[in-house]
Design a protein around this motif. Structure first.
Motif, PDB file in Angstrom:
ATOM      1  N   VAL A 257       0.846  -1.194   0.000  1.00  0.00           N
ATOM      2  CA  VAL A 257       0.000   0.000   0.000  1.00  0.00           C
ATOM      3  C   VAL A 257       0.886   1.249   0.000  1.00  0.00           C
ATOM      4  N   LEU A 258       1.887   1.247   0.846  1.00  0.00           N
ATOM      5  CA  LEU A 258       2.792   2.396   0.898  1.00  0.00           C
ATOM      6  C   LEU A 258       3.559   2.567  -0.408  1.00  0.00           C
TER       7      LEU A 258
ATOM      8  N   VAL B 143       2.561   7.250  -6.580  1.00  0.00           N
ATOM      9  CA  VAL B 143       1.718   8.373  -6.995  1.00  0.00           C
ATOM     10  C   VAL B 143       2.339   9.701  -6.558  1.00  0.00           C
ATOM     11  N   VAL B 144       2.906   9.731  -5.370  1.00  0.00           N
ATOM     12  CA  VAL B 144       3.515  10.970  -4.876  1.00  0.00           C
ATOM     13  C   VAL B 144       4.745  11.332  -5.707  1.00  0.00           C
ATOM     14  N   LEU B 145       5.587  10.362  -6.002  1.00  0.00           N
ATOM     15  CA  LEU B 145       6.778  10.647  -6.813  1.00  0.00           C
ATOM     16  C   LEU B 145       6.387  11.103  -8.221  1.00  0.00           C
TER      17      LEU B 145
ATOM     18  N   LEU C 129      -5.027  17.042  -3.313  1.00  0.00           N
ATOM     19  CA  LEU C 129      -4.376  15.820  -3.785  1.00  0.00           C
ATOM     20  C   LEU C 129      -4.181  14.818  -2.649  1.00  0.00           C
ATOM     21  N   CYS C 130      -3.741  15.299  -1.501  1.00  0.00           N
ATOM     22  CA  CYS C 130      -3.564  14.406  -0.348  1.00  0.00           C
ATOM     23  C   CYS C 130      -4.894  13.806   0.087  1.00  0.00           C
ATOM     24  N   ASP C 131      -5.937  14.619   0.137  1.00  0.00           N
ATOM     25  CA  ASP C 131      -7.273  14.108   0.487  1.00  0.00           C
ATOM     26  C   ASP C 131      -7.733  13.079  -0.537  1.00  0.00           C
ATOM     27  N   TYR C 132      -7.469  13.345  -1.802  1.00  0.00           N
ATOM     28  CA  TYR C 132      -7.873  12.417  -2.859  1.00  0.00           C
ATOM     29  C   TYR C 132      -7.180  11.061  -2.680  1.00  0.00           C
ATOM     30  N   ILE C 133      -5.906  11.077  -2.410  1.00  0.00           N
ATOM     31  CA  ILE C 133      -5.169   9.824  -2.197  1.00  0.00           C
ATOM     32  C   ILE C 133      -5.743   9.084  -1.001  1.00  0.00           C
ATOM     33  N   ASP C 134      -5.924   9.785   0.101  1.00  0.00           N
ATOM     34  CA  ASP C 134      -6.472   9.205   1.328  1.00  0.00           C
ATOM     35  C   ASP C 134      -7.867   8.621   1.082  1.00  0.00           C
ATOM     36  N   GLU C 135      -8.751   9.419   0.493  1.00  0.00           N
ATOM     37  CA  GLU C 135     -10.135   8.984   0.268  1.00  0.00           C
ATOM     38  C   GLU C 135     -10.202   7.829  -0.726  1.00  0.00           C
ATOM     39  N   SER C 136      -9.349   7.840  -1.737  1.00  0.00           N
ATOM     40  CA  SER C 136      -9.337   6.753  -2.708  1.00  0.00           C
ATOM     41  C   SER C 136      -8.913   5.444  -2.051  1.00  0.00           C
ATOM     42  N   LEU C 137      -7.890   5.503  -1.225  1.00  0.00           N
ATOM     43  CA  LEU C 137      -7.466   4.303  -0.498  1.00  0.00           C
ATOM     44  C   LEU C 137      -8.581   3.815   0.419  1.00  0.00           C
ATOM     45  N   THR C 138      -9.204   4.734   1.128  1.00  0.00           N
ATOM     46  CA  THR C 138     -10.288   4.383   2.038  1.00  0.00           C
ATOM     47  C   THR C 138     -11.439   3.720   1.283  1.00  0.00           C
ATOM     48  N   GLU C 139     -11.811   4.277   0.140  1.00  0.00           N
ATOM     49  CA  GLU C 139     -12.886   3.702  -0.668  1.00  0.00           C
ATOM     50  C   GLU C 139     -12.554   2.296  -1.149  1.00  0.00           C
ATOM     51  N   HIS C 140     -11.276   1.982  -1.211  1.00  0.00           N
ATOM     52  CA  HIS C 140     -10.857   0.649  -1.637  1.00  0.00           C
ATOM     53  C   HIS C 140     -10.501  -0.255  -0.458  1.00  0.00           C
ATOM     54  N   GLY C 141     -10.965   0.129   0.729  1.00  0.00           N
ATOM     55  CA  GLY C 141     -10.859  -0.758   1.882  1.00  0.00           C
ATOM     56  C   GLY C 141      -9.638  -0.602   2.758  1.00  0.00           C
TER      57      GLY C 141
ATOM     58  N   THR D 182      -1.335   4.410   8.954  1.00  0.00           N
ATOM     59  CA  THR D 182      -0.372   5.436   9.359  1.00  0.00           C
ATOM     60  C   THR D 182       0.070   5.232  10.805  1.00  0.00           C
ATOM     61  N   ALA D 183      -0.854   4.840  11.662  1.00  0.00           N
ATOM     62  CA  ALA D 183      -0.505   4.610  13.073  1.00  0.00           C
ATOM     63  C   ALA D 183       0.519   3.482  13.206  1.00  0.00           C
ATOM     64  N   ARG D 184       0.350   2.432  12.416  1.00  0.00           N
ATOM     65  CA  ARG D 184       1.305   1.310  12.474  1.00  0.00           C
ATOM     66  C   ARG D 184       2.710   1.727  12.075  1.00  0.00           C
ATOM     67  N   HIS D 185       2.803   2.832  11.373  1.00  0.00           N
ATOM     68  CA  HIS D 185       4.111   3.302  10.895  1.00  0.00           C
ATOM     69  C   HIS D 185       4.556   4.580  11.601  1.00  0.00           C
ATOM     70  N   GLY D 186       3.921   4.864  12.744  1.00  0.00           N
ATOM     71  CA  GLY D 186       4.315   6.006  13.561  1.00  0.00           C
ATOM     72  C   GLY D 186       4.013   7.349  12.936  1.00  0.00           C
ATOM     73  N   LEU D 187       3.008   7.381  12.073  1.00  0.00           N
ATOM     74  CA  LEU D 187       2.643   8.616  11.393  1.00  0.00           C
ATOM     75  C   LEU D 187       1.296   9.117  11.873  1.00  0.00           C
ATOM     76  N   GLY D 188       1.106  10.409  11.777  1.00  0.00           N
ATOM     77  CA  GLY D 188      -0.208  10.983  12.019  1.00  0.00           C
ATOM     78  C   GLY D 188      -1.090  10.730  10.814  1.00  0.00           C
ATOM     79  N   ARG D 189      -2.373  10.840  10.986  1.00  0.00           N
ATOM     80  CA  ARG D 189      -3.343  10.559   9.935  1.00  0.00           C
ATOM     81  C   ARG D 189      -3.012  11.271   8.621  1.00  0.00           C
ATOM     82  N   TYR D 190      -2.591  12.502   8.703  1.00  0.00           N
ATOM     83  CA  TYR D 190      -2.386  13.287   7.490  1.00  0.00           C
ATOM     84  C   TYR D 190      -0.923  13.372   7.061  1.00  0.00           C
ATOM     85  N   GLN D 191      -0.130  12.397   7.476  1.00  0.00           N
ATOM     86  CA  GLN D 191       1.286  12.359   7.103  1.00  0.00           C
ATOM     87  C   GLN D 191       1.594  11.269   6.092  1.00  0.00           C
ATOM     88  N   LEU D 192       0.572  10.682   5.526  1.00  0.00           N
ATOM     89  CA  LEU D 192       0.734   9.547   4.620  1.00  0.00           C
ATOM     90  C   LEU D 192       1.679   9.832   3.461  1.00  0.00           C
TER      91      LEU D 192
END
Length: 133
Positions: free
Chosen positions: A66-67, A73-75, A97-109, A116-126
């Motif tokens: 996933v990452l 996409v970010v690169l 763009l960040c919201d789009y990436i987040d929401e698209s991933l969420t829509e796909h489960g 992000t928590a499993r990787h020591g990141l805040g919600r919006y640091q993806l």
């Protein structure tokens, strides 16, 4: 599926053109077409096409996979931004763009909060690790 940022940017360009044609907008106040040239929109859509193509099945993928999708996409968006002189995506566009990436991933489960928590990141640091825009 969540709306692409480029869709709203194109809508803004069209709306502004209508206002200019109707004489309800001062030409000196028109900026949408300059902010979002066709080359930027096309290149961004190509990146998002590729991203969307990678989304099916991402809900069953490992965190690393996933990452890796997010990294690609970010690169690719970094390259679009660089091709536009490094200023293609301003604050609002970055957030969209960040919201789009987040929401698209969420829509796909994908549970982005848990990921992000499993990787020591805040919600919006993806996207932060790779993002230059």
């Amino acid at each position: 599926m969540t709306e692409r940022p480029t869709t709203s940017w194109r809508h803004g360009i069209a709306e502004e053109a209508e206002e200019l044609a109707a004489g309800t907008l001062d030409p000196e106040c028109a900026c949408m077409a300059e902010l979002f040239p066709e080359a930027l929109l096309t290149a961004t859509d190509e990146v998002l096409d590729t991203f969307e193509g990678e989304l099916p099945g991402v809900d069953e993928a490992s965190d690393e996979k996933v990452l890796a999708v997010v990294e690609r996409v970010v690169l690719a968006l970094n390259a679009v931004n660089e091709a536009q002189g490094g200023a293609a995506f301003e604050t609002d566009e970055r957030e969209e763009l960040c919201d789009y990436i987040d929401e698209s991933l969420t829509e796909h489960g994908v549970d982005v909060v848990a990921l992000t928590a499993r990787h020591g990141l805040g919600r919006y640091q993806l996207t932060d690790k790779w993002r230059k825009w």
